[in-house]
Scaffold this active site. Structure first.
Site, PDB file in Angstrom:
ATOM      1  N   SER A 202     -38.473 -66.534  -8.804  1.00 46.23           N
ATOM      2  CA  SER A 202     -37.768 -65.336  -8.363  1.00 46.23           C
ATOM      3  C   SER A 202     -37.930 -65.134  -6.859  1.00 46.23           C
ATOM      4  O   SER A 202     -37.528 -65.985  -6.071  1.00 46.23           O
ATOM      5  CB  SER A 202     -38.268 -64.132  -9.169  1.00 46.23           C
ATOM      6  OG  SER A 202     -37.425 -63.021  -9.011  1.00 46.23           O
TER       7      SER A 202
ATOM      8  N   ASP B 228     -28.902 -64.234 -16.305  1.00 47.62           N
ATOM      9  CA  ASP B 228     -29.550 -63.791 -15.070  1.00 47.62           C
ATOM     10  C   ASP B 228     -28.494 -63.791 -13.966  1.00 47.62           C
ATOM     11  O   ASP B 228     -27.823 -64.814 -13.750  1.00 47.62           O
ATOM     12  CB  ASP B 228     -30.689 -64.765 -14.731  1.00 47.62           C
ATOM     13  CG  ASP B 228     -31.475 -64.376 -13.486  1.00 47.62           C
ATOM     14  OD1 ASP B 228     -31.045 -63.493 -12.735  1.00 47.62           O
ATOM     15  OD2 ASP B 228     -32.545 -64.987 -13.266  1.00 47.62           O
TER      16      ASP B 228
ATOM     17  N   HIS C  63     -34.240 -63.567 -16.947  1.00 47.26           N
ATOM     18  CA  HIS C  63     -35.132 -63.545 -15.793  1.00 47.26           C
ATOM     19  C   HIS C  63     -36.537 -63.123 -16.238  1.00 47.26           C
ATOM     20  O   HIS C  63     -36.702 -62.250 -17.077  1.00 47.26           O
ATOM     21  CB  HIS C  63     -34.599 -62.564 -14.748  1.00 47.26           C
ATOM     22  CG  HIS C  63     -35.192 -62.738 -13.394  1.00 47.26           C
ATOM     23  ND1 HIS C  63     -34.710 -63.651 -12.487  1.00 47.26           N
ATOM     24  CD2 HIS C  63     -36.245 -62.125 -12.798  1.00 47.26           C
ATOM     25  CE1 HIS C  63     -35.428 -63.600 -11.379  1.00 47.26           C
ATOM     26  NE2 HIS C  63     -36.365 -62.678 -11.548  1.00 47.26           N
TER      27      HIS C  63
END
Length: 311
Positions: free
Chosen positions: A154, A248, A278
């Site tokens: 991320s 996502d 995610h």
């Protein structure tokens, strides 16, 4: 409206519901302190412990202005260091939030793993986090005689990519990077940004919030240290493995980044994990799809550390 209960499987949906019970979908409406408290509690609830044989040491990298906390994981005398950069929207997380992920990565690869506790927004706006990860890479390159692989999820994937761009001219640069669900500053008017604007775990509203907090509301368009896809040169980057989740909004960034590197003559591969969301790394021990993806991640890190390529 996408029916995510259909698109994901029962195991993944159970993971989503468990996550939401600790960190609700409206958590970005909390104060920053409340968000961190809630996120840290969630991470503790998902903590899976250390595998046998992993030794852990918490230390710090001294810079002229401040110390950067790090945690070092060792299980064998393998001549590779993995610099791990955690996710959390640039405002959450630290050495404890991804502690067990780093320990398992160490155990599975046999490599030394160094987790970086970079400075967080809003107390420290961009480029503070980027500067810390770049400093950590320079430290690893200077203190280790063996190769360094970058790995991050991320926000951490964003920071790894930005450091790869910034250090590609160095005599010792990363030998590879594995980017997990990275936000790389892609075109928000198409692709997964539209198809999956409101999935479980991470929405477009969340992304706008994190971007605003990270920059203090300043316009930083065109800055590759903030958004690696804004760079105009994708040559001479390390071999790159991108692994994203289908559900996502960030998934298309993996595809776009792969395409830019390949077009510039480099090596990059992208794999979109079907039906995952995610933040699925926390599901690696309870969800079959996430378990398989974590194996894919560890195998990619191991291969890049050996100087091998996974097509």
């Amino acid at each position: 409206m996408t029916d995510y209960k259909t698109l994901t499987d029962a195991e993944t949906w159970a993971f989503i519901e468990r996550t939401n019970s600790y960190y609700p979908p409206d958590a970005i409406d909390y104060t920053i302190a409340q968000q961190r408290q809630t996120y840290d509690r969630m991470c503790r609830e998902f903590f899976a412990g250390y595998p046998d044989g992993v030794a852990v040491e918490t230390s710090a990298i001294a810079t002229p202005t401040h110390d950067i906390p790090i945690r070092i994981y060792r299980s064998a005398q393998a001549a590779v260091t993995v610099l791990y950069v955690h996710g959390g929207g640039f405002i959450l997380g630290g050495l404890d939030s991804h502690d067990d992920v780093c320990a398992e990565l160490c155990a599975r690869t046999g490599y030394e793993v160094v987790s970086v506790d970079y400075r967080l927004a809003p107390e420290h706006l961009h480029p503070a986090a980027f500067d810390d990860v770049k400093s950590a890479f320079k430290w690893a390159a200077a203190t280790r005689s063996h190769p360094v692989v970058l790995c991050g999820d991320s926000a951490g994937g964003n920071l790894c990519a930005a450091v790869s761009h910034a250090t590609r001219g160095h005599a010792k640069r990363p030998v590879g990077q594995v980017l997990i669900c990275p936000g790389l500053g892609g075109d928000r008017s198409k692709g997964s940004y539209l198809r999956h604007a409101e999935p479980p775990m991470l929405t477009m509203r969340d992304l706008e919030f994190y971007k605003h907090i990270r920059t203090g509301g300043q316009d930083r368009n065109g800055d590759p240290t903030l958004a690696p896809l804004a760079d105009t040169d994708f040559s001479n980057l390390p071999p790159t493995v991108l692994i994203t989740a289908e559900c996502d909004p960030l998934s298309s960034d993996g595809e776009a980044y792969r395409d830019r590197i390949v077009a510039a003559g480099g090596r990059a591969t992208w794999f979109e994990e079907p039906g995952l969301v995610h933040g699925y790394l926390r599901a690696r021990n309870t969800v079959g799809r996430a378990r398989a993806s974590f194996t894919r991640i560890t195998e990619a890190v191991a291969a890049l550390g050996r100087g091998e390529w996974i097509p």
